[in-house]
Write a protein that holds these residues in place. Structure first.
Motif, PDB file in Angstrom:
ATOM      1  N   ARG A  79       0.853  -1.150  -0.012  1.00 33.70           N
ATOM      2  CA  ARG A  79      -0.036  -0.026  -0.019  1.00 33.70           C
ATOM      3  C   ARG A  79       0.798   1.281  -0.078  1.00 33.70           C
ATOM      4  O   ARG A  79       0.217   2.337   0.184  1.00 33.70           O
ATOM      5  CB  ARG A  79      -0.962  -0.004   1.097  1.00 33.70           C
ATOM      6  N   ILE A  80       2.039   1.164   0.069  1.00 30.87           N
ATOM      7  CA  ILE A  80       2.940   2.324  -0.306  1.00 30.87           C
ATOM      8  C   ILE A  80       2.553   3.478  -1.375  1.00 30.87           C
ATOM      9  O   ILE A  80       2.587   4.581  -0.976  1.00 30.87           O
ATOM     10  CB  ILE A  80       4.567   2.000  -0.450  1.00 30.87           C
ATOM     11  N   PRO A  81       2.325   2.947  -2.557  1.00 29.94           N
ATOM     12  CA  PRO A  81       1.830   3.958  -3.600  1.00 29.94           C
ATOM     13  C   PRO A  81       0.548   4.641  -3.020  1.00 29.94           C
ATOM     14  O   PRO A  81       0.666   5.787  -3.449  1.00 29.94           O
ATOM     15  CB  PRO A  81       1.393   2.944  -4.576  1.00 29.94           C
ATOM     16  N   LEU A  82      -0.122   4.065  -2.563  1.00 26.86           N
ATOM     17  CA  LEU A  82      -1.510   4.757  -1.732  1.00 26.86           C
ATOM     18  C   LEU A  82      -0.905   5.774  -0.973  1.00 26.86           C
ATOM     19  O   LEU A  82      -1.540   6.876  -0.736  1.00 26.86           O
ATOM     20  CB  LEU A  82      -2.397   3.734  -1.202  1.00 26.86           C
ATOM     21  N   LEU A  83      -0.242   5.406   0.075  1.00 26.79           N
ATOM     22  CA  LEU A  83       0.382   6.293   1.023  1.00 26.79           C
ATOM     23  C   LEU A  83       1.028   7.364   0.316  1.00 26.79           C
ATOM     24  O   LEU A  83       0.635   8.644   0.837  1.00 26.79           O
ATOM     25  CB  LEU A  83       1.589   5.652   1.545  1.00 26.79           C
ATOM     26  N   VAL A  84       1.698   7.149  -0.668  1.00 25.84           N
ATOM     27  CA  VAL A  84       2.545   8.512  -1.454  1.00 25.84           C
ATOM     28  C   VAL A  84       1.435   9.247  -2.241  1.00 25.84           C
ATOM     29  O   VAL A  84       1.343  10.356  -2.115  1.00 25.84           O
ATOM     30  CB  VAL A  84       3.409   7.996  -2.411  1.00 25.84           C
ATOM     31  N   LYS A  85       0.517   8.738  -2.781  1.00 26.38           N
ATOM     32  CA  LYS A  85      -0.494   9.207  -3.452  1.00 26.38           C
ATOM     33  C   LYS A  85      -1.513  10.089  -2.527  1.00 26.38           C
ATOM     34  O   LYS A  85      -1.839  11.413  -2.908  1.00 26.38           O
ATOM     35  CB  LYS A  85      -1.621   8.016  -4.286  1.00 26.38           C
TER      36      LYS A  85
END
Ligand SMILES: [Zn+2]
Length: 551
Positions: free
Chosen positions: A69-75
């Motif tokens: 879920r890192i990409p969501l965190l960054v988004k």
């Protein structure tokens, strides 16, 4: 200091723990929920915190249930660093991009269907481009070094023996004039593996967050599973069958390649049918991961390093083939020669292995070998639990192949090793939180720890927050019952689809009798299905009424 358990609390996946000190907020892992569709839907829920307020993150390893879920965190506004080993950073990049690509493909397939029925179009959880944008936040930290994240927080990453680059995390945290030590086990591997060093024994912690995936089971050893694997291959090949291994692209696949590589090496002049047997690695992600493993060979144990010094090429033997295109993958099922196909995903719920299972699972000559943890609700779990039929790619497939589960290949320690690792602490940590396990293994492990070491453990069962200063625990959300109802509905949906297929056969193949299509046991299953439907209807009504009352 407060710890909020946001994932891997009620299941094995979705690892995410939020630590709040008097001055900082940071995350330990931020993984995807994986398993049943009901569980995977949790990935779409908003974070329980504002990602922009998170100062930094520490990532234990590159498995998608820890980093996904890192990409969501960054988004959603996270701009801090992500501390992890260099190998974890490198592998996470390909894992996340692959995951973004899968989400895009999934949604585009679903949207094609919903478009025709006039329903709104869905958005992917995140895209490959979102995933690629995360790389710049990764900050590599070497194993064993004390690394000062800020004046109050010092980090050390230690070998976890789980997958290449995986770490057990030690943190020294200052608040006012008080210092405490927090240890997060991440995922702990078994000792005595072929390629990785043993997990590091940690001797001190005030607070410990520990995984319990196999808290109630004892595995055979890695070496024993390796021997069994070769036996299964030889047996299957000699009866003209094919071996299909649903394998995790990361770690398991490379372990299997290494096992076969050692076998072929020992039997250089082996002039029997095995010589003609081809081994196919049918996963572009596994192929890329294998390249990273080759580049990062300095992470392996001395035995492997010696091989490399001798000039041996790692992950290579003459019968090994890496398939790339979809056409090459499809061609494997047209070729009738006995062979070994290692393909992802490891829990048989996605990826190319689904096509191979559709092709080989119903054939009694085949062997299907599972080599890692099978989460609740996955096709792999259904097969190893002895189901006679499973649904793969919207078709009901009979399970006639020989089924094996070689737990020794698991990247997770068994109960005995978890206990051995825990007994490495010289003194009992003030608090031990058990996470990353299904309910039974977690509770069973807590009992074992109490009986053998005399320590009390806190079994984390739901999204909850623990205040370490006043020892108060607050349950934040009852996700469990939500997931349960959804799971039941999905099971009913599968059963209805099965019934639909059967009626389809009945009505389109007039030559077959009703008795052939609906044997007595099936009639009973169908009548229990109608009872389930009734129960689910009552539950849904109760949930709707509860919501109405709340509003
Ligand atoms: Zn893992």
């Amino acid at each position: 200091m407060k710890i909020k358990f946001l994932g891997a609390a009620m299941s094995v996946t979705g690892s995410c723990h939020l630590i709040t000190t008097d001055r900082y907020k940071f995350l330990l892992d931020c993984g995807l929920f994986q398993g049943s569709e009901a569980l995977e839907e949790l990935n779409y829920q908003e974070f329980d915190f504002d990602p922009a307020e998170i100062d930094f993150m520490i990532l234990s390893h590159a498995h998608i249930d820890h980093c996904g879920r890192i990409p969501l965190l960054v988004k959603h506004g996270f701009k801090g660093q992500i501390y992890c080993t260099g190998a974890t950073a490198e592998i996470s990049d390909i894992m996340l991009q692959d995951s973004g690509n899968i989400h895009e493909m999934d949604v585009s397939w679903k949207n094609k269907r919903t478009k025709r029925s006039g329903q709104p179009q869905a958005q992917p959880l995140y895209t490959q481009a979102d995933a690629a944008a995360c790389l710049k936040y990764f900050f590599p930290v070497a194993y064993g070094n004390l690394f000062e994240i800020n004046p109050d927080i010092t980090l050390r990453l230690n070998e976890a023996g789980h997958i290449l680059g995986a770490a057990i995390i030690e943190l020294w945290i200052k608040e006012d004039d008080k210092q405490s030590k927090l240890v997060y086990s991440g995922d702990i591997g078994m000792a005595n593996q072929r390629m990785l060093n043993d997990p590091t024994i940690i001797s001190e912690a005030d607070y410990l967050i520990m995984e319990t995936t196999y808290g109630d089971r004892i595995h055979e050893t890695h070496l024993e599973s390796g021997k069994h694997f070769i036996d299964i291959v030889l047996k299957t090949i000699s009866r003209g069958g094919t071996v299909v291994v649903p394998s995790f692209a990361l770690g398991r696949t490379q372990d299997l390649i290494h096992e076969l590589e050692l076998f072929y090496e020992k039997h250089e002049n082996f002039q029997n049918q095995l010589d003609k047997v081809k081994v196919y690695i049918d996963s572009p992600l596994a192929t890329d991961a294998t390249e990273i493993f080759r580049r990062n060979a300095h992470y392996f144990n001395d035995k492997v390093k010696e091989r490399i010094k001798r000039g041996d090429e790692l992950f290579y033997f003459r019968n090994l083939n890496f398939t790339k295109s979809i056409d090459q993958s499809k061609a494997l099922n047209e070729n009738t020669a006995p062979k070994v196909i290692i393909a992802s995903s490891g829990m048989a719920d996605a990826g190319r292995v689904q096509h191979h299972l559709k092709h080989y699972l119903w054939k009694s000559k085949s062997s299907i070998v599972f080599v890692g943890y099978q989460a609740e609700g996955t096709t792999g779990r259904a097969i190893i639990s002895g189901e006679k039929y499973v649904r793969i790619l919207r078709e009901r497939i009979a399970v006639n192949a020989e089924i094996y589960f070689l737990e020794g290949f698991s990247a997770h320690a068994d109960r005995n090793y978890l206990l051995e690792w825990l007994s490495g602490f010289k003194e009992q940590p003030k608090k031990i939180f058990l996470v990353h396990g299904e309910d039974e293994p977690k509770k069973a492990f807590a009992n074992t720890v109490k009986n053998i070491l005399g320590y009390d453990c806190i079994v984390v069962e739901d999204v909850s927050e623990y205040n370490l200063d006043d020892e108060e625990q607050i349950i934040l959300d009852d996700l469990k019952s939500q997931v349960e109802v959804k799971k039941q509905l999905l099971e009913i949906k599968d059963n209805l689809e099965d019934m639909h297929d059967e009626l389809d056969i009945l009505l389109t193949q007039p030559g077959r009798t009703i008795k052939e299509i609906f044997p007595q046991e099936r009639v009973e299953e169908i009548s229990s299905l109608t009872r389930d439907l009734e129960k689910a209807y009552i539950k849904i009504k109760a949930i709707i009424n509860e919501k109405d009352q709340q509003q």
